[in-house]
Design an enzyme around this catalytic site. Sequence first.
Site, PDB file in Angstrom:
ATOM      1  N   GLU A 125      82.344  24.834 135.888  1.00 25.75           N
ATOM      2  CA  GLU A 125      81.093  24.701 136.849  1.00 25.75           C
ATOM      3  C   GLU A 125      81.240  25.830 137.877  1.00 25.75           C
ATOM      4  OE1 GLU A 125      79.033  21.113 138.036  1.00 25.75           O
ATOM      5  OE2 GLU A 125      79.609  19.862 135.799  1.00 25.75           O
TER       6      GLU A 125
ATOM      7  N   GLU B 235      84.364  15.350 137.048  1.00 29.66           N
ATOM      8  CA  GLU B 235      84.585  15.247 138.414  1.00 29.66           C
ATOM      9  C   GLU B 235      84.999  13.732 138.881  1.00 29.66           C
ATOM     10  OE1 GLU B 235      81.167  16.722 140.875  1.00 29.66           O
ATOM     11  OE2 GLU B 235      81.554  18.909 139.976  1.00 29.66           O
TER      12      GLU B 235
END
Length: 500
Positions: free
Chosen positions: A277, A160
């Site tokens: 995820e 991220e």
Amino acid sequence: MIKVKVPNFSNKKFSDRWRFCVGTGRLGLALQKEYVDTLKFVKENIDFKYIRGHGLLCDDVGIYREDVVGDEVKPFYNFTYIDRIFDSFLEMGIRPFVEIGFMPKRLASGTQTVFYWEGNVTPPKDYEKWENLIKAVVSHFISRYGIGEVVKWPFEIWNEPNLKGFWKDADEKEYFKLYKVTAKAIKEVNENLKVGGPAICGGADYWIEDFLNFCYEENVPVDFVSRHAYTSKQGEYTPHLIYQEIMPSEYMLNEFKTVREIIRNSHFPNLPFHITEYNTSYSPQNPVHDTPFNAAYIARILSEGGDYVDSFSYWTFSDVFEERDVPRSQFHGGFGLVALNMIPKPTFYTFKFFNAMGEEMLYRDEHMLVTRRNDGSIALIAWNEVMKKTENPDREYEVEIPVGFKEVFIKRQLIDEEHGNPWGTWIHMGRPRYPSKEQVNTLREVAKPEIMTSRAVPNDGYLNLNFKLGKNAVVLYELTERIDESSTYIGLDDSKINGY
């Protein structure tokens, strides 16, 4: 009453991409006994193929060290713990989906960290040392496990980076530099190893376009695209918990579709696309993860997600997890399929039910999936997520199912608000933070589906199933051939049994 007639034949296949990978807390947690025991339990029941977690290069795993020799600082690579961790994964039959990160503190250019366990999220202060570290780590994996094994491991660069909390200033240009150096270092060790990124979270898909353009223009290796997906809005924060509104499951499926289209329209239209995820909430303190609602909600994602992505990895398999400090209670909103003390949550059984599905997809809609297995048996799963409080949340079904057996044994497993809901029992107990052994045993006892069995004779090759799903229910029906061996018992007469 919802009436469904399932066709007897289909050329459609049900993908098992939902079980390609599962997430975990930082890799250092794999040194704990409960972590290992829980992973074995999950592997046996659901059979995930890969596992992905943070912290490969963090100081608790201890790979990067430095020794001072005179006036010279020499890097030392210590593989004691990572060997123990990856050995345990592979012994269970689960491979690492390798996430490269975070930054070893001795190699970091700054002090910014994320999480309770302080993963450093700054770029390397010396890219040459970083490149040498990557080469050393990958070379060690090949030396220990063989190129035939390691070539099957995807290598994902960072986590991220579009968020300032995970990458200093969310600096896209600096991330691309990190990716380029890292990907080329891995390929220098062996060009057949698979590398990818950018592992962004939602809300910044322009990063994927920029990333693929960068790789094309700079001739940087890229073998897959990765992204994360959650469906919770900003919420109400308390010291111990977070409450968030969850958007409908279509929101996540549309994200899958959108990014797939971005890839198709890029210079790399055929790249694999991995969701590394996903879950409802992105917080490990949201009680929704512990509920039957989460189990029913996730079912549609498992049913349809494989149409758009090459894999999607549930975050995470266990509540042995410490991003927001050591968990403060038995149930605390953790991401895991399995709660602390190895207590399966309702969502665990959604995954286990899907593990029973066959490859031939006979029927599918937004709340049901029917498949035929290789032996001719039928597996049906249906779910009823209730997004908002309603007076009558039930869904009632009449389903005609094609069955190629003269007699059928029917097994039904059900989880809902009243069955397979240890979180509900924990509330009845008074929400004990640290339950006694007796309380833990009770929670394990109730953390099981309701199981009912029956037998039936099909009519003209079809069997009618009538059932009702209450609030946040998930049901699995398995229809297998019944073979009656009663005639092999000499003198059999059940009428002679008292009370029968």
